[in-house]
Enzyme design. Sequence first.
Site, mmCIF file in Angstrom:
data_model
loop_
_atom_site.group_PDB
_atom_site.id
_atom_site.type_symbol
_atom_site.label_atom_id
_atom_site.label_comp_id
_atom_site.label_asym_id
_atom_site.label_seq_id
_atom_site.Cartn_x
_atom_site.Cartn_y
_atom_site.Cartn_z
ATOM 1 C CB SER B 30 21.455 59.057 55.940
ATOM 2 O OG SER B 30 21.470 57.456 56.004
ATOM 3 C CG ASN B 84 30.360 58.767 62.590
ATOM 4 O OD1 ASN B 84 30.536 57.603 61.478
ATOM 5 N ND2 ASN B 84 29.839 59.960 61.800
ATOM 6 C CB ILE B 86 28.164 54.563 63.139
ATOM 7 C CG1 ILE B 86 28.307 56.030 64.658
ATOM 8 C CG2 ILE B 86 27.631 53.350 63.702
ATOM 9 C CD1 ILE B 86 28.222 55.535 65.886
ATOM 10 C CB CYS B 149 29.597 55.621 54.794
ATOM 11 S SG CYS B 149 29.906 55.214 56.300
ATOM 12 C CE LYS B 185 25.085 62.354 53.239
ATOM 13 N NZ LYS B 185 24.152 62.187 55.059
ATOM 14 C CB ILE B 211 28.916 67.276 51.686
ATOM 15 C CG1 ILE B 211 28.918 67.625 52.831
ATOM 16 C CG2 ILE B 211 29.149 68.279 50.941
ATOM 17 C CD1 ILE B 211 30.603 68.246 54.072
ATOM 18 N N GLY B 263 24.928 69.350 55.891
ATOM 19 C CA GLY B 263 26.183 69.380 56.524
ATOM 20 C C GLY B 263 26.345 70.885 57.060
#
Lengths: 276, 304
Positions: B30, B84, B86, B149, B185, B211, B263
Site C-alpha cells: 500500500s 515518508n 505523505i 499509519c 496491517k 510490517i 518491509g
Amino acid sequence: MNRFETIPKTRRCQAFITINEPVSSGLIRLEIEVDQEMDFLPGQFAMLNLMGPRKRTFGRPFSILACSGNRVEFLYRVVGGGTGDLAGLKPGHPLTMLGPLGTPFPAPVPGQPAVLLAGGVGLPPVLAWWHRFSRTDDRAFFGARDPGDLPWDLLPVSWDASVDAQGETPVGRVAWQGLVTELAERELTGMDLPPSMVLACGPIPLLEAAGRFAEGRGWDCFVSMEEHMGCGYGACKGCVIPIRSDGQPEAEGRNATCCQEGPIFRAEEILWKQIR
Amino acid sequence: MNLPDWWKIDPCEPFVLGPREFPGRIWTASGCFAYGLTGHEISSRGFTSPYEGLGAVVSKTVTPMARTGNPMPRLCELPTGALNSIGLENVGFDEFLASVLPELERRGVPTVVSLAATRPDEFGVMVAALQMAGADYEHWHGVEINLSCPNVAEGGHDFGRDPETVARCVAAARKALPDRALLAKLTPNVADIASLAKAAAESGADAVSVINTVVGLEVDLTSGRPVLPRRYGGYSGPGVLPIALAKVDEIVQKAGVPVVGVGGIGGAQDALKFFALGAEAVQVGTAQMEDPFAAARIAADLSG
C-alpha cells in the site's frame, strides 16, 4: 492546455553514460545510451539512478534536452549527493532510466508567438521546445549567474542572454545585466505583438515573474515546476504542488503531483504563496 | 537466478488465503503503487506491463473522506531507505468506490483495498459499502485494514498498538466481509507484535501484513530541525528488512497466524527470506517506487 494527441511511451531502461562533460561553469551535459529507442516531448523528464553500490533509494528527475534513437541528452547542475555522484562518473558507467515522464509543454499554436524564458539549469525543456517547434516570430531569453555559467555553444545565436554579474563573453556574444524577465520586458515592450504564449523554466522567482509578465498582457503562461521526487510516475504522491481547485477559493486548493499532472502547469493555477 | 533447493513454490500460481484464491504471492504494498491504475503503459525489456505476474496490488490507503495529505517535503531519502510523511493523501472512499474500484475491475487488476478509519465502526461501514458495490467483482480479492499509519496527526499511530482496538476494528470489518480475504496491517512500533497478530486472527483476520513503516526522524544539520514538517516519518526500504523479518518470525513462532511479509524487499532474495520464515505472500513497497517493475521482476525470478 494545448495537449498532444499522443505522448511517447514511458520505458524503464538499462543505460550507460556516453558523455558527461561540463558545458559551462555550472552546467554539465549528460548523454546516455539506453536499451530501446526513445522519444519525448519538450518539458518531459526522466528519472535516472546509478547502478551498483551508489544506487539511491529513489532516482533523480532530469529534464530531457534531446533524444535521438537510443541516445538521450540532459543538462544538470550538481545540487546534492545524487548529482554529485553522477558528476564524477566516466563514460561507460551503467545507469537505469525511467522515462519519458510527465506532462509536456503545450504544442505551438499557429498565429500565437511563443516567448521562452529560462534561467540556469531550467534551460533543457525550453531549449528542447525551441529546437522542436520554434518559428521566426518566437523569442527566447536565458538568464544565468555570470557569462561563465552560460553554455554558449548550446545557446542559439538568436537568444538574448542576461546575467546577474558581468564578465567576459565570447566574441560576438552579449549578455545583459539584470533579470531575464526584465530583459524580456525591455525587449518586447512597445512591440506590436499578437497575444503570445510564455513558456518558462528556472528558479521559482523567475517562474512567478513569468506568470506576472504574461498576466499583465493577458497572455497564456506555462511553467515547468521542480520538486523533490520519489517515484516520478505518480505512484507515491511525494512531490505535490499546491494548485487552485476549480471554482474554489484559494485556500481550498488541492495538491497536484509534480511528476504526473506536471511538471508543466499553467502559471495562474499555481498557489505561489504556498510554495516553499 | 539460482533458486535454493527448498524453494518449491511457483509464486505466480494461485493460492488460497482465507475465503479467497489469489492469483499469486508477489504483491505490491500500500502507498507505493498508487491505486493500481498507474503505470499500466510503462514497458521494460521482457515485460509488457509492471502488473505482469502480480498476485495483488494493495491500493493506496483510502479514508472515509478525501484527504489532501501533509505539507512538503513529504519524503526524506536515507542511505538505507527513506522516511515518508505523505499523510494518507487520497481521493476519499466515495470517489474510490465510484470510479477507482470499477476501473481496477475493468482492467483486471487483482486488488486488495487498503482502508483506514478513525473509529472501529467506520471500518464496518466502509467494508459493507465495498461489499455492496463490488459483490460481483472478480478481481477484488480482499481488504487490508491499515491500523498503523505512523504519519497521520490524529494518532493513527496508537490505534494499532492496542490489541483490544485491533480486535474491534478487525471484527467490524469481518462482519461485513463474508467472502473476501481480510488482512490487518500491523505496526512494528510495539513491544509485543505477536499479541496484536493474535488479536487480529481471533477477531477474524485471515492474515496479518507485517510490517508497516518504522517510526523515524531525520535532522537537517543546517537548520538543526527535523527534515519533515511533522517531525516523524515512516521509515521503509532496505534498512527495515531485518526488522520486518524478525517481526514476521515472532508472529509465526508465537502466534501461528498467517503472515503476508512486507518491509525492505528489493529483490527476489529478500522475498525468499520471508517465505523461508513461513510467509504466505510478500508485498514490495519502496522498491516499487524506484522501479515500477520491481515486484514483477521478483515474481519472474522466483518462478524459476
